[in-house]
Write a protein that holds these residues in place. Structure first.
Motif, PDB file in Angstrom:
ATOM      1  N   ARG A  86     -27.799 -33.611  -3.973  1.00 56.72           N
ATOM      2  CA  ARG A  86     -29.254 -33.447  -3.973  1.00 56.72           C
ATOM      3  C   ARG A  86     -29.664 -32.187  -3.212  1.00 56.72           C
ATOM      4  O   ARG A  86     -30.475 -31.392  -3.685  1.00 56.72           O
ATOM      5  N   TYR A  87     -29.067 -31.982  -2.038  1.00 58.30           N
ATOM      6  CA  TYR A  87     -29.358 -30.768  -1.263  1.00 58.30           C
ATOM      7  C   TYR A  87     -29.036 -29.511  -2.066  1.00 58.30           C
ATOM      8  O   TYR A  87     -29.733 -28.511  -1.990  1.00 58.30           O
ATOM      9  N   ARG A  88     -27.937 -29.581  -2.822  1.00 54.95           N
ATOM     10  CA  ARG A  88     -27.556 -28.392  -3.568  1.00 54.95           C
ATOM     11  C   ARG A  88     -28.528 -28.171  -4.725  1.00 54.95           C
ATOM     12  O   ARG A  88     -28.968 -27.074  -4.993  1.00 54.95           O
ATOM     13  N   LYS A  89     -28.865 -29.261  -5.379  1.00 57.06           N
ATOM     14  CA  LYS A  89     -29.716 -29.157  -6.555  1.00 57.06           C
ATOM     15  C   LYS A  89     -31.116 -28.648  -6.190  1.00 57.06           C
ATOM     16  O   LYS A  89     -31.674 -27.818  -6.892  1.00 57.06           O
ATOM     17  N   ASN A  90     -31.653 -29.135  -5.092  1.00 57.79           N
ATOM     18  CA  ASN A  90     -33.021 -28.708  -4.778  1.00 57.79           C
ATOM     19  C   ASN A  90     -33.085 -27.394  -3.995  1.00 57.79           C
ATOM     20  O   ASN A  90     -34.162 -26.886  -3.728  1.00 57.79           O
ATOM     21  N   GLY A  91     -31.929 -26.823  -3.666  1.00 57.30           N
ATOM     22  CA  GLY A  91     -31.930 -25.502  -3.047  1.00 57.30           C
ATOM     23  C   GLY A  91     -31.910 -25.501  -1.525  1.00 57.30           C
ATOM     24  O   GLY A  91     -31.930 -24.442  -0.909  1.00 57.30           O
ATOM     25  N   PHE A  92     -31.853 -26.679  -0.919  1.00 57.16           N
ATOM     26  CA  PHE A  92     -31.797 -26.717   0.552  1.00 57.16           C
ATOM     27  C   PHE A  92     -30.502 -26.068   1.051  1.00 57.16           C
ATOM     28  O   PHE A  92     -30.503 -25.328   2.038  1.00 57.16           O
ATOM     29  N   ARG A 117     -19.456 -25.080  -2.514  1.00 59.10           N
ATOM     30  CA  ARG A 117     -20.414 -24.062  -2.948  1.00 59.10           C
ATOM     31  C   ARG A 117     -21.787 -24.441  -2.422  1.00 59.10           C
ATOM     32  O   ARG A 117     -22.188 -25.596  -2.491  1.00 59.10           O
ATOM     33  N   TRP A 118     -22.518 -23.453  -1.909  1.00 58.23           N
ATOM     34  CA  TRP A 118     -23.864 -23.713  -1.394  1.00 58.23           C
ATOM     35  C   TRP A 118     -24.873 -23.844  -2.517  1.00 58.23           C
ATOM     36  O   TRP A 118     -25.803 -24.614  -2.454  1.00 58.23           O
ATOM     37  N   PHE A 142     -20.636 -42.706  -1.901  1.00 58.97           N
ATOM     38  CA  PHE A 142     -21.904 -42.458  -2.578  1.00 58.97           C
ATOM     39  C   PHE A 142     -22.926 -41.852  -1.627  1.00 58.97           C
ATOM     40  O   PHE A 142     -23.637 -40.920  -1.986  1.00 58.97           O
ATOM     41  N   GLY A 143     -23.009 -42.399  -0.423  1.00 61.05           N
ATOM     42  CA  GLY A 143     -24.000 -41.902   0.526  1.00 61.05           C
ATOM     43  C   GLY A 143     -23.868 -40.405   0.718  1.00 61.05           C
ATOM     44  O   GLY A 143     -24.826 -39.660   0.561  1.00 61.05           O
ATOM     45  N   VAL A 144     -22.664 -39.954   1.024  1.00 59.48           N
ATOM     46  CA  VAL A 144     -22.490 -38.534   1.297  1.00 59.48           C
ATOM     47  C   VAL A 144     -22.520 -37.712   0.014  1.00 59.48           C
ATOM     48  O   VAL A 144     -23.183 -36.681  -0.067  1.00 59.48           O
ATOM     49  N   GLY A 145     -21.842 -38.211  -1.007  1.00 56.41           N
ATOM     50  CA  GLY A 145     -21.759 -37.452  -2.257  1.00 56.41           C
ATOM     51  C   GLY A 145     -23.133 -37.136  -2.822  1.00 56.41           C
ATOM     52  O   GLY A 145     -23.444 -35.982  -3.112  1.00 56.41           O
ATOM     53  N   TYR A 146     -23.979 -38.149  -2.922  1.00 53.48           N
ATOM     54  CA  TYR A 146     -25.297 -37.932  -3.512  1.00 53.48           C
ATOM     55  C   TYR A 146     -26.160 -37.002  -2.666  1.00 53.48           C
ATOM     56  O   TYR A 146     -26.877 -36.154  -3.200  1.00 53.48           O
ATOM     57  N   VAL A 147     -26.101 -37.178  -1.353  1.00 54.72           N
ATOM     58  CA  VAL A 147     -26.942 -36.344  -0.490  1.00 54.72           C
ATOM     59  C   VAL A 147     -26.582 -34.868  -0.656  1.00 54.72           C
ATOM     60  O   VAL A 147     -27.458 -34.017  -0.827  1.00 54.72           O
ATOM     61  N   VAL A 148     -25.292 -34.583  -0.661  1.00 50.33           N
ATOM     62  CA  VAL A 148     -24.879 -33.186  -0.774  1.00 50.33           C
ATOM     63  C   VAL A 148     -25.311 -32.612  -2.122  1.00 50.33           C
ATOM     64  O   VAL A 148     -25.822 -31.498  -2.201  1.00 50.33           O
ATOM     65  N   ALA A 176     -18.146 -31.210  -3.841  1.00 51.28           N
ATOM     66  CA  ALA A 176     -18.057 -29.841  -3.309  1.00 51.28           C
ATOM     67  C   ALA A 176     -18.820 -28.817  -4.136  1.00 51.28           C
ATOM     68  O   ALA A 176     -19.383 -27.885  -3.603  1.00 51.28           O
ATOM     69  N   ARG A 177     -18.830 -28.986  -5.472  1.00 48.66           N
ATOM     70  CA  ARG A 177     -19.604 -28.008  -6.248  1.00 48.66           C
ATOM     71  C   ARG A 177     -20.456 -28.625  -7.346  1.00 48.66           C
ATOM     72  O   ARG A 177     -21.075 -27.911  -8.122  1.00 48.66           O
ATOM     73  N   VAL A 178     -20.472 -29.924  -7.399  1.00 43.82           N
ATOM     74  CA  VAL A 178     -21.257 -30.572  -8.447  1.00 43.82           C
ATOM     75  C   VAL A 178     -22.748 -30.343  -8.201  1.00 43.82           C
ATOM     76  O   VAL A 178     -23.197 -30.345  -7.063  1.00 43.82           O
ATOM     77  N   THR A 179     -23.501 -30.129  -9.283  1.00 50.46           N
ATOM     78  CA  THR A 179     -24.928 -29.871  -9.089  1.00 50.46           C
ATOM     79  C   THR A 179     -25.812 -30.910  -9.762  1.00 50.46           C
ATOM     80  O   THR A 179     -27.025 -30.815  -9.688  1.00 50.46           O
ATOM     81  N   SER A 180     -25.219 -31.892 -10.444  1.00 47.78           N
ATOM     82  CA  SER A 180     -26.087 -32.908 -11.019  1.00 47.78           C
ATOM     83  C   SER A 180     -25.688 -34.278 -10.496  1.00 47.78           C
ATOM     84  O   SER A 180     -24.507 -34.585 -10.351  1.00 47.78           O
ATOM     85  N   GLU A 181     -26.710 -35.078 -10.218  1.00 46.87           N
ATOM     86  CA  GLU A 181     -26.459 -36.416  -9.700  1.00 46.87           C
ATOM     87  C   GLU A 181     -25.666 -37.253 -10.704  1.00 46.87           C
ATOM     88  O   GLU A 181     -24.853 -38.084 -10.313  1.00 46.87           O
ATOM     89  N   GLU A 182     -25.926 -37.020 -11.988  1.00 47.07           N
ATOM     90  CA  GLU A 182     -25.233 -37.811 -13.006  1.00 47.07           C
ATOM     91  C   GLU A 182     -23.728 -37.567 -12.944  1.00 47.07           C
ATOM     92  O   GLU A 182     -22.936 -38.497 -12.944  1.00 47.07           O
ATOM     93  N   LEU A 183     -23.353 -36.290 -12.914  1.00 50.36           N
ATOM     94  CA  LEU A 183     -21.933 -35.965 -12.870  1.00 50.36           C
ATOM     95  C   LEU A 183     -21.311 -36.503 -11.581  1.00 50.36           C
ATOM     96  O   LEU A 183     -20.221 -37.080 -11.580  1.00 50.36           O
ATOM     97  N   ALA A 184     -22.037 -36.338 -10.479  1.00 53.21           N
ATOM     98  CA  ALA A 184     -21.525 -36.825  -9.201  1.00 53.21           C
ATOM     99  C   ALA A 184     -21.301 -38.333  -9.283  1.00 53.21           C
ATOM    100  O   ALA A 184     -20.263 -38.849  -8.861  1.00 53.21           O
TER     101      ALA A 184
END
Ligand SMILES: Nc1ncnc2c1ncn2[C@@H]1O[C@H](COP(=O)(O)OP(=O)(O)OP(=O)(O)O)[C@@H](O)[C@H]1O
Ligand SMILES: [Mg+2]
Lengths: 337, 299
Positions: free
Chosen positions: A167-173, A333-334, A159-165, A245-253
């Motif tokens: 979140r970074y992807r979703k907010n554009g970092f 995916r970035w 969870f720690g790593v999955g959510y952070v990645v 790796a390519r998920v963009t929503s926290e819910e799906l993750a």
């Protein structure tokens, strides 16, 4: 390359350490869990009697011995060596070898005493040879603690790593990072290292606390145990990275991660041994890295295994890491669209 | 034989980007000369951000190619380029200085961080958490991040949006200084004044296509022979009869586009219009933009 990894690692660590709420939760939650365990299991009793059947196949052909009809007894087929070890450390009450007409008992075990009386009363005189097997008792807490430590590593890494990645992807970092020379593997390596440092730190803390509070067993090599924790963490982070790796929503993750963590929590032998479970469950449990990590950790802590003894498990964990890192790096995916 | 033209630092060829049914960029091509400040203008949704993000390698193109120094833009380009996105998230809990340091370490060739900080007027904000910056301060940090590798080519996507007039002027000066160091700049903006001040060459985009391209002065010369007379609407309720020049009413002003200013003024005064508040000005980029895109500006 190393420099880039460390740049990301350092910034990630700062971010994490300053996020007091999350940090507190990551440390406090497992500590609370262990404290709860201590309160519940300091009595260390259990309701069923456990008896190992050595060479159970040979016995299956013969008519059932009346002792096997006894209620509230759990009869578990087992290898001789393992059975004797477990009788010695109070995990089993009795081990019976019908072929050899012998049974093993720990003279200091109350459960053993009781089981022996029942066996004698349902047998003819002189039917059995009595063999003593002695050793320190292994309580359920001793057995459970490696499971709790492993489970904590699992949640933290996935969870720690999955959510952070995500979140970074979703907010554009991540998109911003893509415009730099940073490569996906470098980014992933930094995430692994950052989480590994945290997971190991918390695990050491918990391990220290349980040794102090619960006086849990530690028979084997500390180095081997440390390596198991490190490899287990890395392999679990790799799974988290592959999931994210390519998920963009926290819910799906969250859904994906739950899909992985729940079966692992139930089937990796965190809470109860799978020794008595159906064959297919045992085989299924082998696909989870946590199963191998826990087997190794218990072999070390309870039965004094060394580095060489847990090498197969370490190799499996390393292999899992390689597989999931490859998947993660290929799918990575970035950006979000 | 034609005189050898210096090779462009950046060449965009037949770029197309479709987002499903949305045709954001519809096959555009242009060159960016070395040491030039290149402006990409256009109304909202014209495809400017999409175009620069494809060049930056952040968004994949549907088709077409981007050449950096004659080769497909790749690892070398990412080392050389500085990028300021229109919007970009940063990490939480990290200070301005730490953010700059992190990006700084990602590059092989690095600028002097102290210089970047003072260039972007971030000295007093070094220890501030990223999240606690005002809009304009954040723009300056994003610019700082774009400068950490002392880029050969700098992309700025609406860099002055959200800046106060003072900060905007400072920013223009900074861009001039950066250019003086021999850098190439690709700038998108909604501020025509900004484009006219900074850019040697501009492209005006509309609905994914390039509608005109060239140096601002040349574009104005090519499009307009005339000059503009402005009068407050209250001074000129209606145009004199048989007035030979086109006129428009915008923002409380009457604009007369006259190719003969003397003639226009003579006719106005003969019609008895008060000329005390008459303003005569040349065409500006803004006029061209409005004429070509038919859209009001919304900065
Ligand atoms: N991820 C996306 N998915 C779908 N459509 C998109 C996406 N990004 C942009 N678009 C569409 O592509 C078109 C061009 O957008 P773009 O952001 O390039 O415009 P722009 O010229 O930068 O506008 P602005 O001046 O508002 O920044 C718009 O119609 C926009 O809605
Ligand atoms: Mg834009």
């Amino acid at each position: 390359m190393i420099q880039r990894i460390f740049a990301i690692l350092h910034a990630r660590n700062l971010e994490f350490l300053r996020d007091r709420a999350t940090l507190g939760w990551n440390v406090a939650m497992p500590l609370l869990l262990v404290a709860g365990m201590a309160a519940i299991f300091s009595g260390g009793d259990r309701s069923e009697y456990k008896v190992a059947l050595i060479q159970a196949e040979a016995q299956a052909a013969a008519p059932a011995h009346p002792f096997l009809e006894t209620r509230y007894f759990d009869f578990i087929p087992m290898e001789r060596g393992e059975a004797l070890d477990r009788v010695a450390n109070h995990q089993l009450d009795l081990a019976i070898d019908f072929g050899a007409g012998a049974y093993w008992i720990n003279p200091e075990s109350p459960g053993g005493y009781f089981a022996e009386r029942l066996l004698q009363s349902s047998s003819k005189d002189g039917e059995w040879i009595r063999e003593p097997a002695s050793g320190d008792p292994i309580s359920y807490v001793d057995w459970l603690i490696p499971g709790i430590l492993g489970m904590n590593i699992m949640f933290s890494c996935l969870f720690g790593v999955g959510y952070v990645v995500v979140r970074y992807r979703k907010n554009g970092f991540l998109k911003r990072l893509k415009a730099t020379p940073l490569r996906p593997v470098e980014f992933m390596a930094a995430q692994i290292l950052s989480r590994l440092m945290l997971a190991i730190f918390v695990t050491l803390l918990l391990y220290g606390a349980t040794r102090l509070l619960l006086d849990i067993r530690m028979e084997g090599s500390g180095l081997a145990l440390f390596l198991v924790a490190v490899l287990a963490s890395i392999s679990l982070v790799s799974i988290g990275l592959a999931m994210a790796a390519r998920v963009t929503s926290e819910e799906l993750a969250g859904g994906l991660l739950n899909l992985v963590t729940w079966p692992m929590m139930l089937l990796s032998g965190v809470w109860f041994s799978l020794a008595g479970a159906p064959q297919w469950v045992q085989q299924l449990s082998n696909i989870f890295p946590l199963t191998h990590a826990l087997t190794a950790a218990r072999d070390i802590m309870l039965y004094g295994a060394g580095l060489g003894d847990v090498l197969p498990q370490l190799l499996i964990l390393a292999g899992t890491t390689a597989v999931f890192l490859t998947i993660g790096a290929t799918m990575f995916r970035w950006r979000s669209a | 034989m034609a005189a050898a033209k210096p090779a462009p630092i950046l060449a965009v060829r037949d770029l197309v980007k479709n987002y499903g049914p949305v045709r954001a960029v519809r096959g555009i091509s242009f060159d960016v000369r070395r040491d030039c400040c290149f402006g990409l203008l256009g109304p909202n949704g014209a495809g400017k951000t999409t175009t620069v993000e494809i060049i930056e390698g952040v968004t994949p193109a549907t088709s077409g190619e981007v050449l950096y120094q004659g080769k497909p833009a790749g690892a070398a380009f990412r080392q050389d380029a500085g990028v300021q996105f229109q919007t970009a998230a940063l990490q939480d809990f990290i200070t301005v200085r730490e953010t700059l340091e992190m990006f700084h370490r990602l590059y092989r060739h690095r600028a002097d961080l102290g210089q970047v900080i003072s260039d972007c007027a971030l000295d007093k904000l070094e220890k501030r958490d990223n999240r606690k910056l005002s809009g304009g301060q954040r723009q300056r940090l994003l610019l700082g991040i774009a400068l950490v590798n002392d880029p050969k080519i700098l992309f700025l996507d609406e860099p002055t949006t959200g800046m106060d007039p003072q900060a905007r002027r400072n920013f223009w000066e900074l861009v001039e200084r950066i250019r003086a160091r021999g850098k190439t700049i690709v700038l998108t903006t909604h501020y025509m004044e900004e484009a006219q001040t900074l850019c040697d060459e501009i492209v005006i985009m509309n609905e994914g296509e390039i509608i005109t391209q060239g140096a601002p002065e040349q574009l104005l010369k090519a499009h307009y022979k005339a000059i503009i007379l402005e009068l407050p609407e209250s001074d000129l309720a209606e145009m004199p009869p048989e007035f030979p020049f086109p006129s428009y009413r915008r923002n409380g002003l009457v604009e007369i586009h006259a190719d003969d200013a003397n003639e226009a003024i003579t006719r106005l005064s003969r019609a008895g219009a008060p000329l005390g508040r008459l303003n005569i000005r040349p065409y500006r980029l803004e006029d061209l933009f409005l004429d070509l895109t038919g859209k009001e500006l919304r900065p």
